[in-house]
Write an enzyme that holds these catalytic residues in place. Structure first.
Site, PDB file in Angstrom:
ATOM      1  N   CYS A 115     -25.222  57.076   0.127  1.00  0.00           N
ATOM      2  CA  CYS A 115     -26.363  56.160   0.232  1.00  0.00           C
ATOM      3  C   CYS A 115     -26.151  55.061   1.270  1.00  0.00           C
ATOM      4  O   CYS A 115     -27.124  54.494   1.781  1.00  0.00           O
ATOM      5  CB  CYS A 115     -26.669  55.534  -1.123  1.00  0.00           C
ATOM      6  SG  CYS A 115     -27.089  56.736  -2.399  1.00  0.00           S
ATOM      7  N   HIS A 252     -31.379  49.514   0.243  1.00  0.00           N
ATOM      8  CA  HIS A 252     -31.352  50.898  -0.233  1.00  0.00           C
ATOM      9  C   HIS A 252     -32.143  50.963  -1.528  1.00  0.00           C
ATOM     10  O   HIS A 252     -31.978  50.110  -2.416  1.00  0.00           O
ATOM     11  CB  HIS A 252     -29.894  51.322  -0.455  1.00  0.00           C
ATOM     12  CG  HIS A 252     -29.752  52.566  -1.257  1.00  0.00           C
ATOM     13  ND1 HIS A 252     -30.412  53.734  -0.944  1.00  0.00           N
ATOM     14  CD2 HIS A 252     -29.016  52.830  -2.380  1.00  0.00           C
ATOM     15  CE1 HIS A 252     -30.090  54.665  -1.832  1.00  0.00           C
ATOM     16  NE2 HIS A 252     -29.251  54.139  -2.706  1.00  0.00           N
ATOM     17  N   ASN A 282     -34.782  57.485  -5.134  1.00  0.00           N
ATOM     18  CA  ASN A 282     -33.571  57.266  -4.337  1.00  0.00           C
ATOM     19  C   ASN A 282     -33.410  58.424  -3.349  1.00  0.00           C
ATOM     20  O   ASN A 282     -33.111  59.543  -3.744  1.00  0.00           O
ATOM     21  CB  ASN A 282     -32.364  57.174  -5.272  1.00  0.00           C
ATOM     22  CG  ASN A 282     -31.067  56.868  -4.544  1.00  0.00           C
ATOM     23  OD1 ASN A 282     -30.975  57.001  -3.331  1.00  0.00           O
ATOM     24  ND2 ASN A 282     -30.057  56.467  -5.294  1.00  0.00           N
TER      25      ASN A 282
END
EC number: 2.3.1.180
Length: 325
Positions: A115, A252, A282
């Site tokens: 990520c 993020h 996500n």
């Protein structure tokens, strides 16, 4: 004193057509729209077609970023793709993107920091552009996280989606102050002792398979708020900024509670925090450029604004970047 900065001159993104709602997931695993939204803030996510590899998503995002920058594939002289879901073990997805776009011979490679990958990739491109080694870099975050999910595990399968986003990065002359357009400072971190908190239980050198995503959610949440806040503070310090000076915070998109927790810890005003997690879920390394593009398209982020990026992912890796758009 004149300096060369790496400036973000174009931004683009792409989401696959198929949308998977929380209600859709409730048909295959014991969950509900209310349960998912309460714990994550997620309402839906996008899912790539079976015949649509990560490179296809990356190419579409890159095309849009190049148009935004007024550039063509012929201008590109560096491609860095942040992905944890490559088309193949090798070659790098970046080389496949290069072929599909028709980019001339140039450096093209992948960065794997899960990520946090987009922030890491942006820092790598900065090293090329600011040193005069590239004049038109494509930095792409592209992921198909749904390929890694165990659809019987309700704690993880509800969290992730697919998508891609891209920045075009070019050199710009500045005066070495925070008024310059361009990347101002980074803070990158990794704590390999926490690999067991977020990982995929497979790989070519262990199981010979792709594996599924596994996560100790509560522990990741605890580390995320503390570590992200530290990296943001560090990135601002090296940039010569105070957090309060930042116009927009583009984090993020992991979980709405994490976004809120980091914002509260740093005293960030809620309206400055760009959140797309409800609609995208996500998307790992793709989430920052996806959120950035969404905020540009709806008119919030404008040229000249100070923007702060941050991410945290498996590794555990985390990092932040401050730049003037």
């Amino acid at each position: 004193m004149s300096v060369i900065r790496s400036a973000v001159t174009g931004v683009g993104s792409y989401l696959p057509e198929q949308i998977v709602t929380n209600a859709d997931l409730a048909q295959i695993v014991e969950t509900s729209d209310e349960w998912i939204q309460e714990r994550t803030g997620i309402k839906q996510r996008h899912k790539a077609r079976d015949d649509q590899p990560t490179s296809d998503l990356a190419v579409e995002a890159a095309k849009r970023a190049l148009i935004d920058a007024g550039k063509t594939a012929a201008d590109v002289d560096l491609i860095v793709v942040a992905t944890t879901t490559p088309d193949m073990t090798f070659p790098a997805t970046a080389s496949i993107v290069q072929r599909k776009l028709g980019v001339p011979v140039c450096p093209a490679f992948d960065v794997q920091a899960v990520c946090s990958g987009f922030v890491y990739a942006l820092s790598v491109a900065d090293g090329f552009v600011a040193r005069g080694l590239a004049k038109c870099a494509l930095v792409i975050g592209a992921e198909e996280m749904t390929r890694l999910l165990d659809w019987t595990d309700r704690s993880t399968c509800v969290l992730f989606g697919d998508g891609a986003g891209a920045f075009v990065v070019e050199p710009r002359e500045g005066q070495g102050t925070t008024a310059d357009q361009g990347l101002l400072g980074f803070a990158l971190r990794c704590d390999g002792s926490k690999t067991d908190l977020l990982y995929v239980d497979g790989g070519p050198a262990t199981t010979g398979s792709v594996g599924h995503l596994r996560m100790a959610g509560n522990q990741v949440f605890k580390y995320a708020v503390i570590n992200i806040a530290e990296a943001i503070t560090a990135a601002c310090k090296v940039s010569g900024l105070e957090v309060s000076e930042v116009d927009w915070f583009v984090p993020h998109q992991a979980n709405q509670r994490i976004l809120r927790g980091v914002g509260d810890r740093l005293g960030l005003e809620e309206h400055k925090v760009i959140s797309t997690v409800a609609m995208h879920a996500n998307t790992s390394a793709a989430s920052i450029p996806l959120a950035m593009d969404a905020a540009i398209q709806d008119g919030r982020i404008k040229r000249g604004d100070l923007v702060l990026l941050e991410a945290m992912g498996g590794g555990l890796t985390w990092g932040a970047c401050a730049f003037r758009f």
